[in-house]
Design an enzyme around this catalytic site. Sequence first.
Site, PDB file in Angstrom:
ATOM      1  N   ASN A   1       0.861  -1.104  -0.058  1.00  0.00           N
ATOM      2  CA  ASN A   1       0.103  -0.031   0.112  1.00  0.00           C
ATOM      3  C   ASN A   1       0.807   1.076   0.218  1.00  0.00           C
ATOM      4  O   ASN A   1       0.318   2.396  -0.486  1.00  0.00           O
ATOM      5  CB  ASN A   1      -0.912   0.024   1.204  1.00  0.00           C
ATOM      6  CG  ASN A   1      -0.348   0.122   2.498  1.00  0.00           C
ATOM      7  OD1 ASN A   1       0.816  -0.451   2.630  1.00  0.00           O
ATOM      8  ND2 ASN A   1      -0.909   0.856   3.523  1.00  0.00           N
TER       9      ASN A   1
ATOM     10  N   CYS B   1      -2.774   1.833   6.673  1.00  0.00           N
ATOM     11  CA  CYS B   1      -2.725   1.638   8.160  1.00  0.00           C
ATOM     12  C   CYS B   1      -3.257   2.497   9.125  1.00  0.00           C
ATOM     13  O   CYS B   1      -3.891   2.194   9.698  1.00  0.00           O
ATOM     14  CB  CYS B   1      -1.310   0.969   8.456  1.00  0.00           C
ATOM     15  SG  CYS B   1      -0.240   2.268   8.244  1.00  0.00           S
TER      16      CYS B   1
ATOM     17  N   GLU C   1       9.375   3.890  13.756  1.00  0.00           N
ATOM     18  CA  GLU C   1      10.315   3.963  12.824  1.00  0.00           C
ATOM     19  C   GLU C   1      10.464   5.685  12.745  1.00  0.00           C
ATOM     20  O   GLU C   1       9.732   6.366  13.610  1.00  0.00           O
ATOM     21  CB  GLU C   1       9.515   3.651  11.470  1.00  0.00           C
ATOM     22  CG  GLU C   1       9.283   2.399  11.536  1.00  0.00           C
ATOM     23  CD  GLU C   1       8.927   1.601  10.340  1.00  0.00           C
ATOM     24  OE1 GLU C   1       7.662   1.869   9.837  1.00  0.00           O
ATOM     25  OE2 GLU C   1       9.559   0.793   9.581  1.00  0.00           O
TER      26      GLU C   1
HETATM   27  P1  NAD Z   1       0.781  -8.848   4.542  1.00  0.00           P
HETATM   28  O1  NAD Z   1       1.222  -9.096   5.926  1.00  0.00           O
HETATM   29  O2  NAD Z   1       0.030 -10.135   3.614  1.00  0.00           O
HETATM   30  O3  NAD Z   1       2.357  -8.678   3.609  1.00  0.00           O
HETATM   31  C1  NAD Z   1       3.210  -8.004   3.841  1.00  0.00           C
HETATM   32  C2  NAD Z   1       4.687  -8.359   3.483  1.00  0.00           C
HETATM   33  O4  NAD Z   1       4.784  -9.302   3.904  1.00  0.00           O
HETATM   34  C3  NAD Z   1       4.576  -8.856   1.928  1.00  0.00           C
HETATM   35  O5  NAD Z   1       5.804  -8.315   1.264  1.00  0.00           O
HETATM   36  C4  NAD Z   1       4.541 -10.293   1.868  1.00  0.00           C
HETATM   37  O6  NAD Z   1       4.959 -10.895   0.679  1.00  0.00           O
HETATM   38  C5  NAD Z   1       5.239 -10.677   3.184  1.00  0.00           C
HETATM   39  N1  NAD Z   1       5.033 -11.703   3.786  1.00  0.00           N
HETATM   40  C6  NAD Z   1       3.787 -12.520   3.754  1.00  0.00           C
HETATM   41  N2  NAD Z   1       3.723 -13.513   4.505  1.00  0.00           N
HETATM   42  C7  NAD Z   1       5.045 -13.823   4.886  1.00  0.00           C
HETATM   43  C8  NAD Z   1       6.036 -14.790   5.832  1.00  0.00           C
HETATM   44  N3  NAD Z   1       5.215 -15.680   6.197  1.00  0.00           N
HETATM   45  N4  NAD Z   1       7.303 -14.355   6.052  1.00  0.00           N
HETATM   46  C9  NAD Z   1       7.653 -12.971   5.850  1.00  0.00           C
HETATM   47  N5  NAD Z   1       7.189 -12.368   4.872  1.00  0.00           N
HETATM   48  C10 NAD Z   1       5.966 -12.735   4.655  1.00  0.00           C
HETATM   49  O7  NAD Z   1       0.301  -7.413   4.377  1.00  0.00           O
HETATM   50  P2  NAD Z   1      -0.233  -6.629   3.140  1.00  0.00           P
HETATM   51  O8  NAD Z   1      -1.480  -7.236   2.613  1.00  0.00           O
HETATM   52  O9  NAD Z   1       0.887  -6.651   1.950  1.00  0.00           O
HETATM   53  O10 NAD Z   1      -0.467  -5.141   3.506  1.00  0.00           O
HETATM   54  C11 NAD Z   1      -1.476  -4.815   4.340  1.00  0.00           C
HETATM   55  C12 NAD Z   1      -1.408  -4.724   5.899  1.00  0.00           C
HETATM   56  O11 NAD Z   1      -0.183  -3.933   6.118  1.00  0.00           O
HETATM   57  C13 NAD Z   1      -2.440  -4.114   6.489  1.00  0.00           C
HETATM   58  O12 NAD Z   1      -2.770  -5.174   7.705  1.00  0.00           O
HETATM   59  C14 NAD Z   1      -1.998  -2.851   6.959  1.00  0.00           C
HETATM   60  O13 NAD Z   1      -2.654  -2.360   7.935  1.00  0.00           O
HETATM   61  C15 NAD Z   1      -0.496  -3.061   7.233  1.00  0.00           C
HETATM   62  N6  NAD Z   1       0.353  -1.848   7.178  1.00  0.00           N
HETATM   63  C16 NAD Z   1       0.677  -1.300   8.420  1.00  0.00           C
HETATM   64  C17 NAD Z   1       1.465  -0.084   8.373  1.00  0.00           C
HETATM   65  C18 NAD Z   1       2.024   0.553   9.666  1.00  0.00           C
HETATM   66  O14 NAD Z   1       2.914   1.325   9.413  1.00  0.00           O
HETATM   67  N7  NAD Z   1       1.591   0.021  10.808  1.00  0.00           N
HETATM   68  C19 NAD Z   1       1.409   0.384   7.101  1.00  0.00           C
HETATM   69  C20 NAD Z   1       1.242  -0.157   5.942  1.00  0.00           C
HETATM   70  C21 NAD Z   1       0.448  -1.095   5.956  1.00  0.00           C
END
Ligand code: NAD
Length: 484
Positions: free
Chosen positions: A150, A282, A462
């Site tokens: 995102n 997020c 961060e």
């Molecule tokens: P996701 O957890 O599905 O994936 C995030 C990243 O992790 C991707 O690159 C994915 O390939 C990788 N990943 C997936 N499974 C993994 C594993 N088992 N081991 C290591 N890496 C793995 O999340 P998403 O759908 O890409 O993003 C949306 C989520 O991110 C939402 O929940 C959102 O709230 C959160 N988010 C948080 C912030 C913050 O700063 N708090 C900012 C942006 C997004």
Amino acid sequence: MECRNYIGGEWTDLGQVEMREIRNPANTDEIVGRCPMAQREHVQQAVDAAAGAFPAWRALTYQERAKVIERASEVLEAKAEEIGRMLTREEGKTFAEARGEVTHGADLLRSYASLARQAWGGVFSPAKPDTFLYTLREPLGVVSTISPWNYPITIPCRKIPAALLGGNTVIVKPSQLTPFTGWHMAKAFEEAGLPSGVLNMVTGSGAVVGDEMVRNPIIRAISFTGSNEVGREIAGVAAGHGAKAQLELGGKNPLIILKDAELERATDLAMDGAMKGTGQKCTATSRVIVEREIAADFVEMLLEKVKRITAGDGMNPDTYMGPLVSETQRQTVLEYIRIGKEEGARLLCGGGIPSGAEYDKGWFVDATVFDNVDPDMRIAREEIFGPVLSVLVADDFDEAIEIANSVDYGLSAAICTRDVERIMDFVNRIEAGVVRVNHHTSSTDTHVPFGGVKGSSSGFREHGIMAVEFFTQVKTVYIQPLSR
Ligand code: NAD
């Protein structure tokens, strides 16, 4: 267009691996490019390259490392239009948002580079005379950063420069949905003159590439942003081999509107907080908690505005809200809308897929508002990650705070009021890592700590010095003359 991986200073095509097709979420007929799904052995190659580059990189001073980060920021800034266009095609957000994200990313890099002249340790009064007693901050070694789709520029720009400034070498994984934006990030560091192997980018799935970037015993720290489910799993695996884990996770961010708020402004904030970025933030405002006395007027004015939202291709300057990033994401959002109706919330607008030929080939969904939302409903408690806003009503300020704090998340929270007493009370009592007054829950400055509390974060921050602290360790030094 094919996305290559960046390993040991080379752009490599990885040979015979599955290639994933990236399509424009606003028009799925358009293929943006193809991206290799790397395997564990490719992560190992990146780890080897990073380990090889580590001694020379850590030997540089903070100021020398900062110069490269500063140059990378200039590259990003100069390419804001080009990268912004790619980001819109790959992820779907509007071009204005995408270009803004690139310049924000450049600002993050500048902000980290500026830390090079800060004090990184302290000098202490010793217990024994003539002892020079001080602390140093040293790098951890090879670290990894894992990002979601995102904010494919902002989020790596929160992590990578913090790791590099601290003297670490890095393996970077962009989301499999946005690899080309990740490619631009790595390219910016290459063009800035970062030595080979200091930054390596590997593309692929979370289950293979991501998992190896957490599990590999050479990796000393993992900075992850993404879903709670994956974050919790990563924390367990990292702890298993003594690696540090920084987790920035989901949110269910409240905006409290008190009865003295200026409604014109409050409704603008609620709409922008909930719908900009198609709600895929997020920090999106996903709950508005409004005092009963003004609830009906607030909802009426909000609906007038939300109904005017124009969805469409993010490259069209008239578009307020692009599509969702993928079919899966749209299914999730539509499923939550169904759940909201089933739970008894009242659907005030949206709730489906916009009609018209321009929407047929993209993952669009209507801007959606529910009221009569009860704090126990799933749409009031769970992260939806789409343009769906729940309006909850509170009898007074105390009840509004209670509702706001009643979820597992605690990323960002905001209030609209002119009442200074209430503002101070809100700041003290709200359970969130980022708190805003008279603004919505989104958008952050680049030089102040960012992160959540409760289920939204592992507690590390961060941005700024605290981010570099995560990627470094303290050494305490006693220097005494031989004669003592
Ligand atoms: P996701 O957890 O599905 O994936 C995030 C990243 O992790 C991707 O690159 C994915 O390939 C990788 N990943 C997936 N499974 C993994 C594993 N088992 N081991 C290591 N890496 C793995 O999340 P998403 O759908 O890409 O993003 C949306 C989520 O991110 C939402 O929940 C959102 O709230 C959160 N988010 C948080 C912030 C913050 O700063 N708090 C900012 C942006 C997004």
